[in-house]
Design an enzyme around this catalytic site. Structure first.
Site, PDB file in Angstrom:
ATOM      1  N   ARG A  20      -9.084 -13.093  -7.968  1.00  0.00           N
ATOM      2  CA  ARG A  20     -10.118 -12.201  -8.293  1.00  0.00           C
ATOM      3  C   ARG A  20     -11.112 -13.125  -9.445  1.00  0.00           C
ATOM      4  O   ARG A  20     -10.471 -13.531 -10.488  1.00  0.00           O
ATOM      5  CB  ARG A  20      -9.477 -10.837  -8.716  1.00  0.00           C
ATOM      6  CG  ARG A  20      -8.887 -10.127  -7.757  1.00  0.00           C
ATOM      7  CD  ARG A  20      -8.213  -8.860  -8.501  1.00  0.00           C
ATOM      8  NE  ARG A  20      -7.549  -8.204  -7.369  1.00  0.00           N
ATOM      9  CZ  ARG A  20      -6.678  -7.037  -7.562  1.00  0.00           C
ATOM     10  NH1 ARG A  20      -6.758  -6.478  -8.811  1.00  0.00           N
ATOM     11  NH2 ARG A  20      -5.938  -6.459  -6.649  1.00  0.00           N
ATOM     12  N   GLN A  34       0.847 -10.466  -7.062  1.00  0.00           N
ATOM     13  CA  GLN A  34       1.315  -8.965  -7.082  1.00  0.00           C
ATOM     14  C   GLN A  34       2.502  -8.472  -6.537  1.00  0.00           C
ATOM     15  O   GLN A  34       2.770  -9.085  -5.561  1.00  0.00           O
ATOM     16  CB  GLN A  34       0.269  -7.986  -6.298  1.00  0.00           C
ATOM     17  CG  GLN A  34      -1.366  -8.058  -7.003  1.00  0.00           C
ATOM     18  CD  GLN A  34      -1.856  -7.021  -6.279  1.00  0.00           C
ATOM     19  OE1 GLN A  34      -2.253  -7.070  -5.154  1.00  0.00           O
ATOM     20  NE2 GLN A  34      -2.511  -6.021  -7.133  1.00  0.00           N
ATOM     21  N   ASP A  81       3.192  -6.264  -4.584  1.00  0.00           N
ATOM     22  CA  ASP A  81       2.616  -5.167  -3.879  1.00  0.00           C
ATOM     23  C   ASP A  81       3.345  -4.460  -2.907  1.00  0.00           C
ATOM     24  O   ASP A  81       4.183  -5.242  -2.211  1.00  0.00           O
ATOM     25  CB  ASP A  81       1.347  -6.006  -3.203  1.00  0.00           C
ATOM     26  CG  ASP A  81       0.242  -4.974  -2.868  1.00  0.00           C
ATOM     27  OD1 ASP A  81       0.202  -3.840  -3.173  1.00  0.00           O
ATOM     28  OD2 ASP A  81      -0.761  -5.638  -2.399  1.00  0.00           O
ATOM     29  N   LYS A  93      -5.430   7.299  -8.892  1.00  0.00           N
ATOM     30  CA  LYS A  93      -4.315   6.462  -9.000  1.00  0.00           C
ATOM     31  C   LYS A  93      -3.574   6.991 -10.345  1.00  0.00           C
ATOM     32  O   LYS A  93      -4.090   7.505 -11.134  1.00  0.00           O
ATOM     33  CB  LYS A  93      -4.673   5.058  -9.088  1.00  0.00           C
ATOM     34  CG  LYS A  93      -5.744   4.582 -10.321  1.00  0.00           C
ATOM     35  CD  LYS A  93      -5.606   3.175 -10.311  1.00  0.00           C
ATOM     36  CE  LYS A  93      -6.656   2.708 -11.591  1.00  0.00           C
ATOM     37  NZ  LYS A  93      -6.540   1.400 -12.006  1.00  0.00           N
ATOM     38  N   HIS A 115      -1.162   2.679  -2.105  1.00  0.00           N
ATOM     39  CA  HIS A 115      -0.939   1.088  -2.511  1.00  0.00           C
ATOM     40  C   HIS A 115      -0.246   1.309  -3.876  1.00  0.00           C
ATOM     41  O   HIS A 115      -0.560   2.142  -4.702  1.00  0.00           O
ATOM     42  CB  HIS A 115      -2.352   0.629  -2.712  1.00  0.00           C
ATOM     43  CG  HIS A 115      -3.417   0.771  -1.846  1.00  0.00           C
ATOM     44  ND1 HIS A 115      -3.940  -0.445  -1.034  1.00  0.00           N
ATOM     45  CD2 HIS A 115      -3.877   1.938  -1.374  1.00  0.00           C
ATOM     46  CE1 HIS A 115      -4.915  -0.029  -0.356  1.00  0.00           C
ATOM     47  NE2 HIS A 115      -4.785   1.436  -0.137  1.00  0.00           N
TER      48      HIS A 115
HETATM   49 ZN   LIG Z   1      -3.422  -2.142  -1.168  1.00  0.00          ZN
END
Ligand SMILES: [Zn+2]
Ligand SMILES: [Zn+2]
Length: 568
Positions: A299, A317, A319, A401, A447
Site C-alpha cells: 500500500r 497481514q 488476513d 468495522k 474480513h
Molecule cells: Zn478482505
C-alpha cells in the site's frame, strides 16, 4: 480554571511574540495547540537550527514573567487588512474568512488573527511547565505546492511535575524504540537501495516472525479455518470489479504491463479469496467457510509517514475472510471477537481500546446494508459486554468495522485487530450459495486481521517488551557457555538435551565468560547456562536468568522441566 489547551494555544502566541522580537521581518503562518503542546509556523529570513531553541525559550520566559495581557478585539476586515499588510499568510486567511468582522488577539506587541479563547495574562503560565522541542519543515496549509515554512514545536503541561513526567516517559519510549532495538538485536533492517518502507528480516527477526506464524497457523486450524496462499499481483480488471480501483486507488501503486495486460500489486487479499470461493458451487451446508492467509500486500504511504516496522509499504497481514449465511453472522462475529482478544492476551497485552467505525463519506453499497451491518456489530459488542467508542465515518469503503487497539507497557495505544462486515463484495463478485430450499442466496462476508500485520505487530511487541521478549517468542532462548575448552563437549551435550524444545546455541568462541554473559544480556537471551568442572561432574548447569541474574545450579532435567512450563 483555564484548560490546558488554552494554555498551550496561548504559548504558541508567546512563541510567535518571541520570534517577532528576535527575528524582525518574520512572516507568520498559524499556531494551534496540539496533543501535549503547541506549534507555530514561520517564514524566517534565515535558517533556524535547534541551537536557537534555548534562546527563544528564554525570551518566552521573559515575556511570561513580564505579565503581558491577552486582549481580544473585534475589528472589520479592512482594518485587519491594514494591520496585517506585511503578513501575506494572514492576509490569505483574512480573505478566506466569512463575514465582515474579524477577531484578533493582542498580546504585548504581537497581534494575531485568532478566535481564542486565551488566557487573560501570561502570568497564568508557569515558566517551568513548557519546553521547545524541535524544528521541522511544514508546507503552508499542508500543501506541497506552497512555501515550506519553519515549524517550531513545544510541549506544555499543567506544571513542572507533569512536564517532567512526560519527558521521562518520552525518554523511556526512546529507549524502547523498535527501530533502534531491531538493529541492536539484529532482527530487521532497511536498505536504501532496496527502498523505503520495505523491511529485510534478518535470521533472528525471521525466527521471531516464523514463531508467530506457527502459533497463528496452529490456533486458526484448531478454530476451523482453512489455509490459503494467493499471488502478490493481479490484473487491473480484478481491482475494478472489486471496487478498489474506484475507491481505494490512492493507497495502490500504479498498474504495470505484463504482455498486453495491466496488473497491480495487491493492496488486499479479498478478491483472491472470493475467487477461490466462487470456483465451486457452495451449499448452505458448506458454510461458514473460514479462509486464512498470511497475505503480503502493498500500500502506498507517503515517505514522510514511514516509521520503522509500524508504517511500511509492504507488509503481511494475518488476513482471513469468513463467508457465512446471514443467520450465522452474529455467531461468527462473537467467536472472532473472543478469539481475537484471547490471542492478543497470549502475546502479553492486557488492556484494549475497542472502536466501532461507521460509514465513511466514500463508500460502496446502500444505507440499509450499512445500518444492518453496524447494528450487528453493536449487538455483538453489547452481548460480550465490551466497552467501546464510536469512530464516526471511520469504516472501510465496503463496510463498518470493529477495531481493537492494544495498550502497551507505556500506556500507548496501537491498532491491531480489525473485524469488518462486508455486504458489498459478495454482490460485486456474484458470490452465491444454495439454501435449504435449493434457491441461490448471497452470503455475508467478514474480513478480519487479528494481529493486523506481522510487521506492525512485531514492532509493537518489541516496544512493549523493550526487546526482552517472552521465552516462547525469543529468537535466542538459551545460550550454553563453557568456562574453558575442556567443558566444550559437555556444553554440546547440554545443548543437545534442550534442542528438541528450545532454540539453543553453544557459545564456544575464544572470549572470556564475563564477556559472553554481557553479550547474552545485550542480546536479551532469556537463559544463559554456564558450565565448568562442577557442573560437568554433577550433570548440572549454572543458570543466569534474564532480569534476575545468577539463580544457582540445577540439574539439566529439572531446568528443562522448569522452562518448558513457561512456554505458552
Ligand atoms: Zn478482505
Ligand atoms: Zn490564538
Amino acid at each position: 480554571m483555564t484548560s490546558i489547551e488554552t494554555i498551550r494555544h496561548s504559548l504558541s502566541h508567546i512563541l510567535a511574540a518571541a520570534i517577532q522580537e528576535l527575528y524582525p521581518g518574520t512572516k507568520f503562518g498559524m499556531g494551534p495547540a496540539i496533543e501535549d503542546g503547541f506549534y507555530y509556523d514561520f517564514e524566517l529570513s534565515k535558517n533556524l537550527t535547534p541551537e536557537a531553541l534555548p534562546k527563544i525559550e528564554k525570551r518566552m520566559k521573559e515575556i511570561i514573567r513580564h505579565g503581558i495581557a491577552f486582549k481580544k478585539k473585534i475589528i472589520t476586515k479592512s482594518e485587519a487588512k491594514k494591520i496585517f499588510k506585511n503578513q501575506p499568510y494572514k492576509l490569505e486567511i483574512i480573505k478566506d474568512l466569512p463575514g465582515s468582522k474579524i477577531t484578533i488577539y493582542e498580546s504585548g506587541t504581537f497581534i494575531d488573527l485568532c478566535k481564542g479563547p486565551h488566557i487573560k495574562s501570561s502570568k497564568e503560565i508557569t515558566e517551568e511547565s513548557f519546553k521547545l522541542k524541535k524544528i521541522a519543515g511544514a508546507y503552508w496549509r499542508g500543501s506541497e505546492k506552497n512555501t515550506m515554512l519553519t515549524r517550531i514545536y513545544g510541549i506544555a503541561f499543567e506544571d513542572k511535575k507533569h512536564l517532567e513526567e512526560h519527558l521521562k516517559k518520552e525518554a523511556e519510549a526512546e529507549k524502547r524504540d523498535h527501530r533502534i532495538l531491531g538493529q541492536k538485536l539484529e532482527l530487521f533492517l532497511f536498505d536504501e537501495e532496496v527502498g523505503a518502507g520495505l523491511p529485510l528480516w534478518q535470521p533472528k527477526g525471521a525466527t521471531l516472525r516464523k514463531t508467530i506464524e506457527n502459533y497463528l497457523y496452529k490456533e486458526l486450524i484448531s478454530q476451523g479455518y482453512q489455509w490459503l496462499v494467493t499471488p502478490h499481483i493481479g490484473k487491473l480488471d480484478l481491482w475494478k470489479t472489486s471496487g478498489h480501483w474506484e475507491l481505494y486507488r490512492e493507497n495502490m501503486y500504479s498498474p504495470f504491463g505484463i504482455d498486453e495486460e495491466e496488473y497491480m500489486l495487491k493492496p488486499m487479499n479479498c478478491p483472491f479469496h472470493v475467487k477461490i470461493y466462487n470456483s465451486k458451487i457452495r451449499s448452505y451446508k458448506d458454510l461458514p467457510l473460514r479462509y486464512a492467509e498470511l497475505g503480503t500486500v502493498y500500500r502506498y504511504e507517503k515517505s514522510g509517514v514511514l516509521h520503522g516496522l509500524t508504517r511500511v509499504r509492504g507488509f503481511t497481514q494475518d488476513d482471513a475472510h469468513i463467508i457465512c449465511t446471514p443467520g450465522q453472522l452474529t455467531e461468527e462475529l462473537t467467536k472472532l471477537l473472543k478469539s481475537g482478544i484471547k490471542m492478543l492476551k497470549t502475546f502479553g497485552f492486557k488492556d484494549f481500546d475497542i472502536y466501532l467505525s461507521t460509514m465513511p463519506e466514500k463508500h460502496a453499497g446502500d444505507i440499509q446494508g450499512w445500518t444492518k451491518a453496524t447494528n450487528v456489530l453493536k449487538f455483538v459488542l453489547n452481548k460480550l459486554k465490551l466497552k467501546y467508542s464510536v469512530d464516526p465515518e471511520g469504516g472501510v469503503f465496503y463496510g463498518p468495522k470493529i477495531d481493537i487497539k492494544v495498550k502497551d507497557s507505556l500506556g500507548r495505544s496501537w491498532q491491531c485487530t480489525t473485524i469488518q462486515v462486508d455486504f458489498n463484495l459478495p454482490d460485486k463478485f456474484k458470490m452465491v450459495y444454495i439454501d435449504e430450499k435449493g434457491k441461490k442466496q448471497t452470503p455475508n462476508m467478514i474480513h478480519r486481521a487479528l494481529l493486523g500485520s506481522l510487521e506492525r505487530f512485531i514492532g509493537v511487541l518489541i516496544e512493549h517488551y523493550s526487546g526482552a521478549l517472552p521465552l516462547w517468542l525469543s529468537p535466542l532462548q538459551v545460550w550454553v557457555i563453557p568456562i574453558a575448552d575442556r567443558h566444550k563437549k559437555y556444553a554440546l551435550k547440554v545443548a543437545e538435551t534442550l534442542k528438541a524444545d528450545f532454540r539453543v546455541e553453544v557459545k564456544d568462541e575464544n572470549e572470556t565468560v564475563s564477556k559472553k554473559i554481557r553479550a547474552g544480556e545485550i542480546q536479551k537471551v532469556p537463559y544463559l547456562l554456564v558450565v565448568g568442572d562442577t557442573e560437568m561432574k554433577k550433570k548440572t548447569v549454572r543458570v543466569r536468568e534474564r532480569g534476575k541474574g545468577d539463580t544457582g545450579e540445577i540439574s539439566i532435567t529439572k531446568f528443562l522441566q522448569k522452562i518448558k512450563k513457561s512456554l505458552i
